[in-house]
Design an enzyme around this catalytic site. Structure first.
Site, PDB file in Angstrom:
ATOM      1  N   LYS A   1      27.761  -5.456  45.915  1.00  0.00           N
ATOM      2  CA  LYS A   1      27.829  -4.349  46.864  1.00  0.00           C
ATOM      3  C   LYS A   1      26.510  -4.291  47.602  1.00  0.00           C
ATOM      4  CE  LYS A   1      30.688  -0.875  47.824  1.00  0.00           C
ATOM      5  NZ  LYS A   1      32.147  -0.792  47.768  1.00  0.00           N
TER       6      LYS A   1
ATOM      7  N   VAL B   1      46.778   5.507  52.622  1.00  0.00           N
ATOM      8  CA  VAL B   1      47.478   5.044  51.417  1.00  0.00           C
ATOM      9  C   VAL B   1      48.601   6.003  51.049  1.00  0.00           C
ATOM     10  CG1 VAL B   1      47.248   4.421  48.989  1.00  0.00           C
ATOM     11  CG2 VAL B   1      45.372   3.920  50.564  1.00  0.00           C
ATOM     12  N   ALA B   2      48.292   7.305  51.090  1.00  0.00           N
ATOM     13  CA  ALA B   2      49.300   8.301  50.712  1.00  0.00           C
ATOM     14  C   ALA B   2      50.551   8.168  51.572  1.00  0.00           C
ATOM     15  CB  ALA B   2      48.713   9.705  50.843  1.00  0.00           C
TER      16      ALA B   2
ATOM     17  N   GLY C   1      46.765  14.116  49.286  1.00  0.00           N
ATOM     18  CA  GLY C   1      46.328  13.318  50.432  1.00  0.00           C
ATOM     19  C   GLY C   1      47.528  12.918  51.273  1.00  0.00           C
TER      20      GLY C   1
ATOM     21  N   GLY D   1      46.768  10.569  53.927  1.00  0.00           N
ATOM     22  CA  GLY D   1      46.081   9.569  54.734  1.00  0.00           C
ATOM     23  C   GLY D   1      46.789   8.227  54.693  1.00  0.00           C
TER      24      GLY D   1
END
Ligand code: NAD
Length: 349
Positions: free
Chosen positions: A81, A186-187, A182, A184
Site C-alpha cells: 500500500k 456495491v450495494a 448503503g 452506493g
C-alpha cells in the site's frame, strides 16, 4: 526514540520505503508487507494526516490487509500500500502525482499501485505515464479493469447466498429479507441481483435521493440509517462504512447472518468473538468483497477476460465455506480463522 521495528502495526513488513521529492513536495510511504505470492499490490491513499505517525500506522495496517486479501482471493500477488501525505488543503498537482509514479517505477515492479481514497482514475492515468506498475486503469487506456463495483457486488451476492445456505439451509434468496446498509456502487449491484432472485429488500443510505431511486428500481423499502442495523431480517449486508460492528451494535442485531462489502466492519478484533457468541454467522469482509481486486488485478496479471475474472469471483463462496467449517471445528471466530488462513498462505502461519 521508538524503533520502527517496535511500531505496534509493524508486522515483519518486508520493506517500507519513505519517499520525498523536494521539487514537488511529495512525501509518501510505500509499504510492502509480503511479496511471498507475487508483487505487492494495493492502492495509493492521498490523505492529510495530522501526524506522520498516523500515515505510518495507516500504511502498515493497510498493506498487511492487502496481503491477506490478495492471498485469500487466490491471486498471485503480495500485499502493499502507498500513502501520499497531503497538505491540509490536500493540494494535488500533476507534478506531484508524476513524482509518485516515478517513485513506484523505481521499485521495479515489486509494488503495483492502484486507486484508493483520495486518488481518482484520472490520477492513475497520470501515474501510468511514469510507470507500468499500475492496475485499475479505465478501459480507454487499453485496460479492461474498469469499475470494480459490479464485480465486488457479484462476489458479495454469491457470498450472501453461501451464508444463507450455511446458516439457514436455503439454496435461494427467494422470499428472504435482506437489510442493506448503503445504496452506493456495491450495494446497488447486490440489490439488483438479490431482487432478481426474489429477495425482499430494506435499504438505508444517508443520501436520500440515491436510496429512494434504488428502492424504486428493486421494489425495496427505504429504511432510515438509524434503523438499518437493528432491523429484523435474514441477512444484514453492510455496504457503506467500516467499524459498524461494535459491542453496542452487535448486541442490538436481529439477524442470523452478516455478510457485506464494507471494509473493516469489525471495530475491534474482540467484535469477531462478540458476533460469534450471539450465534450470528459473519462473512469476513476482505474475503467476501474481493471481487473488485480480482477484476482490477486481472489486466495486470494478463488474464483479463471476463470468463476468467468471473471464475475467480465464483471461488469466493467456497473460501467462505471453508472458513466457516474451520471456525466450527476450532471454535475460533471466522475473522480470526480468515487471518490465520491468509497467514498460512503467505508462509507466516
Ligand atoms: P459508494 O461510495 O459507492 O457507496 C457508499 C454509500 O454509503 C454511499 O451512497 C453513502 O452515502 C453511503 N453511506 C455513508 N454513510 C452511511 C451511513 N451512515 N448509513 C448508510 N449509508 C451510508 O461505495 P462502494 O464502492 O459501494 O463501497 C461500499 C463499501 O464497500 C465501502 O466500505 C468500500 O470500502 C467497500 N468496498 C468497495 C469495493 C468496490 O469495488 N467498490 C471493493 C471492496 C470493498
Amino acid at each position: 526514540m521508538q524503533s520502527p521495528w517496535d511500531y505496534p502495526d509493524f508486522d515483519d513488513h518486508e520493506v517500507v520505503h519513505f519517499v520525498t521529492d523536494r521539487n514537488t513536495g511529495l512525501k509518501a510511504i510505500i509499504a510492502l508487507h509480503s511479496t511471498a505470492l507475487g508483487p505487492a499490490a494495493g492502492g495509493c491513499r492521498f490523505w492529510h494526516y495530522d501526524e506522520p505517525a498516523d500515515a505510518m500506522r495507516d500504511v502498515l495496517r493497510l498493506s498487511r490487509g492487502m496481503s491477506y486479501k490478495n492471498a485469500m482471493a487466490g491471486l498471485p500477488l503480495g500485499g502493499g500500500k502507498a500513502v501520499i501525505l497531503a497538505d491540509k488543503q490536500r493540494t494535488k498537482t500533476p507534478e506531484l502525482i508524476a513524482a509518485f509514479g516515478k517513485a513506484v517505477d523505481r521499485l521495479g515492479g515489486s509494488y503495483i499501485t492502484a486507486e484508493d481514497v483520495g486518488m481518482s482514475v484520472a490520477d492513475l492515468v497520470e501515474v501510468s505515464k511514469h510507470t507500468r506498475h499500475v492496475a485499475g486503469l479505465p478501459a480507454a487506456e487499453g485496460a479492461v479493469g474498469g469499475d470494480p463495483g459490479p464485480h465486488t457486488a457479484y462476489g458479495v451476492f454469491l457470498g450472501v447466498k453461501a451464508a444463507v445456505r450455511h446458516a439457514l439451509g436455503k439454496d435461494s434468496l427467494d422470499g428472504l429479507h435482506i437489510a442493506i446498509q448503503g445504496a452506493g456502487s456495491v450495494a446497488s449491484g447486490l440489490a439488483r441481483l438479490a431482487a432478481k432472485e426474489g429477495a425482499r429488500l430494506s435499504i438505508a443510505d444517508i443520501d436520500e435521493g440515491r436510496v429512494r431511486s434504488l428502492a424504486d428500481e428493486v421494489n425495496g423499502t427505504v429504511v432510515s440509517p438509524d434503523q438499518i442495523l437493528t432491523l429484523e431480517a435474514d441477512v444484514l449486508s453492510p455496504c457503506a462504512l467500516g467499524a459498524i460492528l461494535t459491542e453496542e451494535s452487535i448486541g442490538a442485531l436481529r439477524v442470523p447472518v452478516v455478510a457485506g462489502a464494507a471494509n473493516n466492519q469489525l471495530a475491534t478484533p474482540q467484535d469477531g468473538d462478540r458476533i460469534a457468541a450471539r450465534g450470528i454467522l459473519y462473512a469476513p469482509d476482505y474475503v467476501i468483497n474481493a471481487g473488485g481486486i480480482i477484476n482490477v488485478s486481472s489486466e495486470h496479471l494478463g488474464d483479463a477476460d471476463e470468463v476468467g475474472v468471473k471464475a475467480r469471483i465464483e471461488q469466493i463462496p467456497g473460501r467462505l465455506e471453508s472458513i466457516w467449517q474451520e471456525s466450527k471445528a476450532t471454535g475460533r471466530n471466522p475473522a480470526e480463522v480468515a487471518d490465520a488462513m491468509a497467514q498460512r498462505l503467505i508462509g507466516r502461519g
